[in-house]
Design a protein around this motif. Structure first.
Motif, PDB file in Angstrom:
ATOM      1  N   ALA B 151      -4.709  23.834  36.079  1.00  9.16           N
ATOM      2  CA  ALA B 151      -4.167  22.781  36.934  1.00  9.16           C
ATOM      3  C   ALA B 151      -2.679  23.018  37.102  1.00  9.16           C
ATOM      4  CB  ALA B 151      -4.412  21.423  36.307  1.00  9.16           C
ATOM      5  N   CYS B 152      -2.183  22.695  38.281  1.00  7.23           N
ATOM      6  CA  CYS B 152      -0.758  22.878  38.517  1.00  7.23           C
ATOM      7  C   CYS B 152      -0.221  21.696  39.313  1.00  7.23           C
ATOM      8  CB  CYS B 152      -0.501  24.185  39.268  1.00  7.23           C
ATOM      9  SG  CYS B 152       1.261  24.523  39.509  1.00  7.23           S
ATOM     10  N   ASN B 166      -3.417  11.677  35.728  1.00  5.45           N
ATOM     11  CA  ASN B 166      -4.512  12.565  35.343  1.00  5.45           C
ATOM     12  C   ASN B 166      -5.440  11.858  34.354  1.00  5.45           C
ATOM     13  OD1 ASN B 166      -3.075  14.734  36.681  1.00  5.45           O
ATOM     14  ND2 ASN B 166      -1.780  14.837  34.860  1.00  5.45           N
ATOM     15  N   THR B 180      -2.474  23.398  31.952  1.00  8.87           N
ATOM     16  CA  THR B 180      -1.749  22.744  33.036  1.00  8.87           C
ATOM     17  C   THR B 180      -0.326  23.277  33.090  1.00  8.87           C
ATOM     18  OG1 THR B 180      -3.022  20.695  32.940  1.00  8.87           O
ATOM     19  CG2 THR B 180      -0.826  20.540  33.851  1.00  8.87           C
ATOM     20  N   MET B 210      -0.154  22.673  27.864  1.00  9.51           N
ATOM     21  CA  MET B 210       0.698  22.266  28.980  1.00  9.51           C
ATOM     22  C   MET B 210       1.984  23.089  28.947  1.00  9.51           C
ATOM     23  SD  MET B 210       1.595  18.548  30.431  1.00  9.51           S
ATOM     24  CE  MET B 210       2.639  17.813  29.193  1.00  9.51           C
TER      25      MET B 210
END
Lengths: 249, 414
Positions: B151-152, B166, B180, B210
């Motif tokens: 995910a970005c 999110n 992410t 992350m």
């Protein structure tokens, strides 16, 4: 002469720890440095290696004709001086094998593959662990000697290889020292040398040293043929040396 | 302050009101940051895959772990500014959606603002009122999602308030890995206030990595809440690589079921004048739960880092450990390590180790005696310092964390 220590005076945080040391090590020679705990043996090693806390106030350290006094530690290592420390620091997050591969990257000689030495020193269980973290006394010595074998210095200083270790470790340590001293080729000029520090003297029975020094209270109390000195220490301890020094005074 | 987003569900009115009330009481800092930047709709680029993103976007997102090879990922979510550009699910048992999609497709009521209170602070309130996007990732019951979901959250517009929400749900017995990356285009100012709510159900495992990489004028306020049920495991890694203006985050993981476990590690490097306040808390609410926090920070240049950590034991038979290590690389930088242990029950075992300082002179001398230069020794030691090994990390994540660590070590020693 490979190493010449001339009238060396050294202070640590204002306290004099070496008080006029004279000592030589010839090419290809193994020399023992003996003395009771706290006599200054490790201080001499740290000074030769260039520890920033050890300040030379007088005298000189000459290696292969070059004065080392102000040279930084890594430059001394590159000249061919190496140490197996008695109490190396813990290095969290850096495994022994990581350090071996980093040493391999910076060392010029490819020499023997390091796996051979890992096996020789029975270090295969040790290489995956963080350097000196939770190592036993014997493991510290094996790890240090393994790094030294990876470096292959012309001149090795080995601090207390025989203290606090079992018979099996002494056997491995002896093998490693023999390997360190093995000439790199047939050329006699390239015979490595060692300064072996011990307060017990046990290792003196295992390695073939030519001469020995006894250090008491930051001074050289006595020196001579290794066998005679080792026998003297093993049979009578350092008490006799202390008495002898007093008589001289 | 700004025009409110439309309400997404009829049950959301109370939450909305709470957010309004809280924002009316915003602190001066909250008010300033929220009003200064706008939740504008931007990023009208069309892209249906990472490889079809503009080249500069692709290169910037690569640095936070986004890969072009989507076959090596189980799903992809890519948000540009406030638009969900890519939402892709590539394996069975997984669902990757935008928050807006999820509102239409599933009942979000049991999850929406349940792990993070909507009125926790001005930023959570702003996300409810002005936020757009965010991902909803669901691993279905028993699904073993081996490949990571990527995910970005990308900030391209200037002066943007990016406020995604999110929600991650790992249903019973499932396994889920998420990577992410959050980043911004160079030279942009703005604020990133992202909400992440995790629900790790019975026997499920979530590994969450992350990676943040910001620029000098970006403010960052993530708000994260994690609920772990019986036998569940939550593993998280946080890596922050680059300068930013300010960062404040404090994820809270609640171990609510017996035998639940968590491991939270963070690696923070402060550059420039970054102000970073990063902590986390584990709340032990059930017996036989275990948790560890490993926080490592390196402050360089003129950065200031607060490294916090708190273990709160509310019941017997829990074990927690907190490790908080700070490395100061420059006399102008500052580091505060603040570990806290809270025992609200007797039969608990909470421990901590904390240290702050420069690299040890003895270690540098030791390595120099082996032939390494001062710089080489520093690099080896910084790498060692930042090395974080945590059980249960899949190989793909491990090798990525390693390469990130290498990059940071080079910069720090540089």
């Amino acid at each position: 002469m490979l190493l010449e220590v001339v009238d060396l005076h050294v202070e640590v945080k204002g306290r004099e720890v070496l008080r006029g040391i004279n000592l030589t090590v010839d090419q290809g020679e193994s020399v023992m440095l003996m003395g009771p705990n706290g006599s200054g043996k490790s201080s001499l090693i740290h000074t030769i290696m260039g520890h920033p806390d050890y300040r030379v106030t007088k005298g000189a350290i000459i290696f292969q004709g070059k004065t080392l006094n102000t040279l930084p530690t890594d430059a001394r290592a590159r000249l061919g001086i190496g140490v197996s420390f008695q109490l190396p620091p813990k290095v969290n997050g850096v495994t022994l094998s990581k350090l071996l591969s980093e040493i391999h990257k910076i060392s010029k000689n490819d020499g023997e593959p390091i796996e051979k030495y890992v096996e020789l020193l029975n270090c295969s269980d040790l290489v995956g662990r963080d350097m000196n973290v939770g190592f036993s006394g014997g493991e510290i010595k094996r790890g240090e000697l393994l790094l030294l074998l990876a470096q292959r210095p012309m001149f090795s200083m080995i601090d207390e290889p025989d203290s606090g270790v079992d018979v099996e470790s002494i056997r491995l340590v002896t093998k490693a020292i023999t390997e360190l001293l093995r000439p790199r080729d047939s050329d006699a000029k390239d015979r490595p040398s060692a300064l072996i520090v011990t307060h017990q003297g046990t290792i003196g029975k295992h390695v073939n040293a030519s001469r020995a020094y006894i250090m008491i209270d930051g001074k050289i109390a006595c020196f001579g043929e290794a066998k005679a000195i080792v026998d003297l220490v093993l049979t009578r301890g350092f008490e006799e040396c202390v008495r002898c020094m007093r008589r001289k005074r | 302050m700004h025009e409110e987003e439309t309400l997404r569900a009829d049950w959301g009115g109370d939450l909305r009101q709470k957010a309004r009330d809280r924002l009316a009481r915003a602190t001066p800092e909250e008010a300033e940051l929220i009003s200064k930047f706008a939740p504008i709709l931007q990023g009208r680029e069309k892209a249906d895959s990472v490889s079809s993103l503009p080249q500069d976007v692709r290169r910037t997102s690569e640095a936070v772990g986004v890969v072009e090879d989507e076959a090596s990922r189980s799903g992809t979510y890519f948000q540009m500014d406030t638009t969900a550009l890519i939402r892709k699910t590539q394996v069975e048992g997984l669902d990757v959606m935008s928050l807006e999609d999820a509102f239409e497709r599933i009942d979000l009521k049991p999850y929406y603002w349940k792990a993070v209170p909507v009125d926790k602070d001005g930023f959570t309130s702003a996300v409810e009122l002005y936020g757009k996007g965010g991902y909803v990732i669901i691993a279905k019951q028993g699904a073993d999602i081996e490949l990571p979901v990527q995910a970005c959250l990308f900030m391209k517009a200037n002066d943007l308030l990016q406020a995604p929400h999110n929600i991650i749900i790992a249903e019973e017995g499932s396994k889920l890995n998420i990577i992410t990356g959050c980043t911004a285009m160079p030279e942009k100012a703005g604020i990133h206030a992202g909400i992440s709510e995790f629900y790790v159900k019975k026997g499920a495992t979530v590994t969450f990595t992350m990676i943040h990489s910001w620029t000098h004028d970006i403010h960052v306020r993530p708000r994260t809440g994690v609920v772990v049920e019986q036998d569940g495991t939550f593993i998280s890694h946080y890596v922050n690589l680059n300068p930013l203006s300010s960062l404040q985050m404090y994820p809270i993981v609640k171990l609510n079921g017996a035998h639940a476990k968590t491991s939270i590690s963070s690696l923070i490097v402060g550059f420039g004048r970054s102000r970073m306040d990063v902590g986390s808390e584990i709340v032990f609410n059930a017996a036989d739960t275990k948790g560890e926090i490993i926080s490592k920070s390196v402050s360089t240049q003129e950065s200031t880092i607060y490294a916090r950590g708190r273990l709160t034991a509310n019941t017997d038979d829990v074990r927690g450990h907190l490790e908080c290590r700070g490395l100061i690389m420059d006399p102008r930088s500052k580091m505060y390590a603040i570990p806290e242990l809270v025992g609200n029950a007797m039969n608990v075992e909470l421990t901590h180790e904390a240290s702050v300082g420069k690299l040890s002179a003895d270690q540098i001398y030791y390595l120099m005696s082996k032939g390494f230069s001062n710089d080489e020794a520093t690099s080896i030691l910084v790498r060692g310092f930042m090395q974080t090994k945590i059980e249960g990390v899949p190989q793909s994540l491990e090798s990525m964390i390693d390469s990130v660590t290498d990059m940071v070590a080079k910069k720090a020693a540089g």
